[in-house]
Scaffold this active site. Structure first.
Site, mmCIF file in Angstrom:
data_model
loop_
_atom_site.group_PDB
_atom_site.id
_atom_site.type_symbol
_atom_site.label_atom_id
_atom_site.label_comp_id
_atom_site.label_asym_id
_atom_site.label_seq_id
_atom_site.Cartn_x
_atom_site.Cartn_y
_atom_site.Cartn_z
ATOM 1 N N SER B 34 0.999 -1.161 0.132
ATOM 2 C CA SER B 34 -0.032 0.028 0.146
ATOM 3 C C SER B 34 0.847 1.051 -0.175
ATOM 4 C CB SER B 34 -0.818 0.163 1.161
ATOM 5 O OG SER B 34 -1.721 -1.227 1.208
ATOM 6 N N GLU B 55 4.103 -1.590 14.481
ATOM 7 C CA GLU B 55 4.554 -0.010 14.316
ATOM 8 C C GLU B 55 5.440 0.304 15.186
ATOM 9 O OE1 GLU B 55 1.349 -0.922 14.403
ATOM 10 O OE2 GLU B 55 0.762 -1.007 12.310
ATOM 11 N N PHE B 80 -1.652 4.867 11.504
ATOM 12 C CA PHE B 80 -0.768 3.840 12.414
ATOM 13 C C PHE B 80 0.383 4.479 12.981
ATOM 14 C CE2 PHE B 80 -3.239 0.601 9.561
ATOM 15 C CZ PHE B 80 -4.536 0.532 10.482
ATOM 16 N N HIS B 105 -1.826 6.929 2.847
ATOM 17 C CA HIS B 105 -3.634 7.085 3.018
ATOM 18 C C HIS B 105 -4.015 7.963 4.183
ATOM 19 C CE1 HIS B 105 -2.714 3.360 0.859
ATOM 20 N NE2 HIS B 105 -3.702 2.958 0.815
ATOM 21 N N ASP B 113 -12.350 3.359 3.514
ATOM 22 C CA ASP B 113 -12.209 2.815 4.519
ATOM 23 C C ASP B 113 -13.100 3.381 5.741
ATOM 24 O OD1 ASP B 113 -10.933 0.640 3.809
ATOM 25 O OD2 ASP B 113 -8.755 1.498 4.047
#
Lengths: 277, 312
Positions: B34, B55, B80, B105, B113
């Site tokens: 992604s 993360e 994230f 994103h 989403d």
């Protein structure tokens, strides 16, 4: 590398004296975890760490990461014994502008490889050092000391899983299992059940020792360095006594983060053989 | 016909182009497909570290590698990165280790989403960290150029990229004019200056074209770097245009608008209208629908511009 057990024990005794002095002068700090870790730290630095005190940034040095960074007096005392800093520098503990910041800090103190103070971070940083060493095709190692209460941080287990996945045989952890955290005994705050089994199930090599018995510590460090354990990360679970070496601090949660008063200070110096009773 | 592209593709291309430097390493948290770090991973698996869906660990593995002489580029979704905020604060920014974090994103523009994935606060939180460069480029060309430059900086950074394709603002020859910390004037104007970042740059161009049809001359600035902010450029826009608008796909609290306002009140004065997400969470929707829902699409920018001019 050739220090005898008696020599390392004497180094640890001197470090205990400095730990108590630092916390007494500052009237703040963390004596309990510094005293529990100190025999392990003294042995590690006196007999294993490949470092150059006169060249602290030597790129191919072994790294040591004190993830329980609040137990900084123990590390500062060892760094002074090794010659990274002077004994005079120890007076700067928690003092404005001092090399001995409250929590160990790589930007302030020669010989400190990681700026710690927030629990659950050092193992990940050590993993990064280990990956870098492997990319460099260097045989340098990353040693990380974590605390037992610290294992309640979820990020420790992110790192534990990742280090085993990447088979980082150059990553070596020492767990200071002193059974006490800030508010109380670990058992009361958050039970951790079978700690060796947890690490084994994450894919680590595991050995348990008495973290105040110097002969056992040497065996434990041999285990961490052993070729047969180079297949992946290894952890030495050292059973220790919080406040070990000072009678009134031992197993006493009150001395996780508290300084001795005048009378307690004098008693500590007597118990450590610095002054006559 | 305007070429359409996603900023994340510029990031992925830059990583590949940086691979000639053997110190460049890539860290992933199961979102390389992604964020587009996958191209580097395929070409250089030995210099790519999978951190799984972790993360917090990834940020500090990067710190350890940076402290050992490497140049880590770590990426995940913008939302994230916020999970690892304290790792970024204490383990990266505080010791000033040059770990380069990319959050793809970002913003409501990421779309269907829904609100859990639409980071509207990432630029604000990372802007509060000393030592950290914060960027949100508008197209693939500038993203590639800025990412390439990061490898030569000695500061940690946070860069937001976007999932969806938007109009490309720069031709490849313009790459040399894009520099970290320097805003770019994409359109000249004298009545009002629209300062935008990310996907809102192309919306601002549309707004400026609509304003021009009404006889209003609006300048458009691509302020790809929020920190360090190009204060000299803002000062010159104030003296030339006398009214400012900021436009961002981010909460109006703490992002580009706040950064410009902080500069204005400390240095000079001009009316400022801030177009941004009005301190609310999003929902599932197409990218263009989300800009409407959040009142940040080009017509809203034009309204804000007229209001700023009226306050002169």
């Amino acid at each position: 590398m050739s220090a005898s057990i008696a020599e390392v024990e004497e180094m640890a005794r001197k470090c205990r004296v400095e730990i108590v002095k630092m916390v007494y002068r500052a009237q703040a700090g963390h004596p309990g975890g510094s005293l529990s870790e100190i025999d392990l730290l003294a042995a590690l630095y006196a007999t294993r760490m490949r470092v150059r005190p006169d060249e602290p940034k030597w790129s191919d040095r072994d790294r040591f990461i004190l993830s329980k960074g609040h137990a900084s007096p123990g590390m500062y005392a060892v760094l002074a014994e090794m010659g990274f800093i002077s004994h005079e520098d120890l007076k700067s503990y928690r003092v404005l502008g001092g090399v001995c910041q409250g929590h160990v800090d790589m930007k302030w103190c020669p010989g400190v490889d990681f700026s710690a103070g927030s629990l659950g971070m050092g193992l990940s940083f050590g993993m990064g050092c280990a990956v870098a060493a492997r990319l460099d095709k260097s045989d340098r190692r990353a040693f990380v000391m974590i605390g037992d209460g610290e294992m309640q941080e979820g990020s420790v287990w992110e790192a534990a899983m990742a280090a085993a996945h990447h088979e980082l045989g150059n990553l070596k952890v020492i767990l200071d299992r002193n059974r006490i955290q800030n508010d109380d005994f670990c058992e009361a705050q958050m039970r951790m059940f079978d700690i060796p089994a947890k690490w084994r199930s994450f894919g680590w090599n595991v050995k348990e020792i008495d973290g105040h018995n110097m002969a056992e510590i040497m065996d434990g460090l041999d285990f961490l360095e052993a070729d047969e354990n180079s297949n992946g990360p290894s952890i030495l679970i050292a059973h220790t006594i919080k406040g070990g070496g000072i009678s009134y601090m031992e197993n006493n949660p009150a001395f996780h983060g508290a300084a001795p008063n005048d009378e307690q200070y004098k008693q500590a110096m007597i118990e450590l053989g610095e002054v006559e009773a | 016909m305007t070429r359409m592209a996603a900023t994340r593709d510029g990031y992925g291309q830059a990583l590949l182009d940086l691979a000639d430097n053997p110190k460049v390493v890539v860290l992933e948290a199961d979102l390389g497909k992604s964020t587009k770090s996958l191209h580097f991973r395929k070409a250089h698996p030995e210099r790519t570290v999978s951190c799984g869906i972790g993360e917090q660990n990834m940020l500090l593995v990067g710190a350890g590698m940076a402290a050992s002489g490497y140049i880590p580029f770590a990426s995940t979704f913008a939302i994230f990165t916020e999970r690892a905020f304290e790792q970024m604060r204490n383990g990266v920014a505080r010791p000033n280790l040059a770990v380069h974090l990319c959050g793809s994103h970002g913003g409501t523009h990421t779309g269907t989403d829904g609100s859990s994935a639409q980071s509207i606060e990432d630029l604000a939180v990372f802007r509060t960290l000393p030592n950290v460069v914060v960027m949100h480029p508008c197209d693939d060309v500038s993203t590639r150029a800025l990412t390439m430059q990061l490898a030569d900086t000695n500061s940690p950074s946070y860069m937001r990229t976007a999932r969806n394709k938007t109009p490309v603002m720069y031709d490849d020859a313009a790459e040399g004019t894009i520099q970290i910390g320097k805003g770019v004037q994409l359109k000249e104007g004298t009545d009002v200056a629209i300062i935008a970042c990310g996907v809102m740059v192309s919306e601002s161009i549309k707004a400026a074209e609509a304003l021009a049809a009404e006889g209003v001359s609006a300048a458009v600035i691509d302020m790809h770097t929020l920190k360090p902010l190009d204060g000299d450029l803002i000062d010159s826009l104030v003296s030339r245009c006398g009214a400012l608008v900021t436009a961002e796909d981010h909460n109006v609290i703490g992002g580009l608008g706040s950064a410009v306002a902080e500069h204005l009140v400390a240095n000079t004065f001009a009316p400022l209208e801030m177009v941004g997400v009005p301190d609310r969470f999003g929902e599932s929707g197409q990218a263009d629908e989300m800009l409407e829902v959040m009142n940040i699409s080009s017509p809203y920018i034009a309204v804000a511009a007229r209001k700023a001019i009226s306050r002169k």
